[in-house]
Scaffold this active site. Structure first.
Site, PDB file in Angstrom:
ATOM      1  N   GLU A  36      -4.638   6.761   6.122  1.00 25.37           N
ATOM      2  CA  GLU A  36      -5.198   5.459   6.467  1.00 25.37           C
ATOM      3  C   GLU A  36      -6.546   5.220   5.796  1.00 25.37           C
ATOM      4  OE1 GLU A  36      -4.888   2.586   6.897  1.00 25.37           O
ATOM      5  OE2 GLU A  36      -4.712   2.031   9.003  1.00 25.37           O
ATOM      6  N   ARG A  69       5.462   2.117   8.722  1.00 23.53           N
ATOM      7  CA  ARG A  69       4.268   2.482   9.479  1.00 23.53           C
ATOM      8  C   ARG A  69       4.636   3.433  10.612  1.00 23.53           C
ATOM      9  NH1 ARG A  69       0.403  -1.131  13.407  1.00 23.53           N
ATOM     10  NH2 ARG A  69      -1.216   0.437  13.645  1.00 23.53           N
ATOM     11  N   HIS A  70       3.725   4.331  10.916  1.00 18.32           N
ATOM     12  CA  HIS A  70       3.945   5.313  11.979  1.00 18.32           C
ATOM     13  C   HIS A  70       4.135   4.656  13.351  1.00 18.32           C
ATOM     14  CE1 HIS A  70      -0.043   4.684  13.746  1.00 18.32           C
ATOM     15  NE2 HIS A  70      -0.492   4.603  12.496  1.00 18.32           N
TER      16      HIS A  70
END
Length: 249
Positions: A94, A17-18
């Protein structure tokens, strides 16, 4: 295109995840809007990338990111360490959240109480717009199916999309949603394919931040901001959750 559930082209997946954005810190739903990493998010990516590169040393890897900037900038810290070209695939972006995008959890509760109640209960949210969970799972599975035949793929994506991918690869239906806690910012999960299918080997891993110890028993991770709620749960998961993690549906 191969079938990622029964005949994947790769046998190991890292789902990363970022890093954090200001909207994460404020508990604001991001969806497919594109706020950048904040200073802490950039620091998270910078300290995580060398750890992932070391773990992948000696393996043939491919690095693929969502096209949203917060993910692409996170992935860009790893590409030169692996010596690979960063690929961008919009199918990793997303979950679209419709009219919730840009709102905080409290604003949704105040302005759209019926939708908020459905979401809190884990029900579909009619009237919100955006994407259905099944559509998110379908597009991210298609992205996995198109991966080249390498040892390991690193997918840099988002909390909601990562959740739908894990559920799909592990064969979990809607009734099993929220079995796994959502990924914190710059946390990752590792999956491996065996003869019986995909297995989740590790989940929600993080590199400790300055002055922090990984794996604290209260659930906090090394990427937490001091004196802030931990990043292990998400407003978009529906259960009581901290404000700082707002893009995992």
């Amino acid at each position: 295109m191969t079938d990622p559930l029964s005949a994947p082209s790769i046998r190991r997946l890292l789902v990363w995840r970022h890093g954090r954005t200001e909207w994460n810190a404020a508990g604001r739903f991001q969806g497919q809007l594109d706020p950048p990493l904040d200073a802490e998010g950039r620091a998270q990516a910078a300290r995580t990338a060398p750890h992932l590169a070391a773990a992948l040393h000696g393996t043939e890897a491919v690095l693929v990111s969502s096209d949203l900037q917060r993910a692409a900038d996170t992935a860009a810290t790893l590409a030169p360490l692996l010596g690979v070209e960063l690929r961008v695939d919009e199918r990793l972006r997303e979950h679209g959240l419709g009219c919730w995008e840009g709102l905080t959890r409290d604003e949704v509760a105040e302005q759209l109480p019926d939708q908020y109640a459905d979401w809190q209960a884990g029900r579909p949210v009619p009237g919100r717009g955006g994407e259905a969970q099944a559509d998110v799972a379908a597009r991210v599975l298609a992205a996995v199916a198109d991966l080249p035949p390498v040892d390991t793929a690193v997918l840099v994506t988002h909390g909601g999309t990562a959740g739908r991918l894990l559920e799909a690869l592990l064969g979990l239906g809607p009734e099993h949603r929220r079995v796994f806690g959502p990924l914190g910012n710059c946390h990752w999960s590792e999956l491996a394919f065996h003869s019986s299918g995909w297995r989740l080997m590790r989940h929600n891993l993080a590199v400790p931040g300055p002055g922090r110890v990984e794996g604290l028993r209260d659930g906090r991770s090394g990427t937490d901001v001091p004196d802030a709620p931990h990043a292990g749960a998400s407003p978009e998961e529906g259960a009581p959750a901290p404000a700082q993690d707002a893009d995992a549906v």
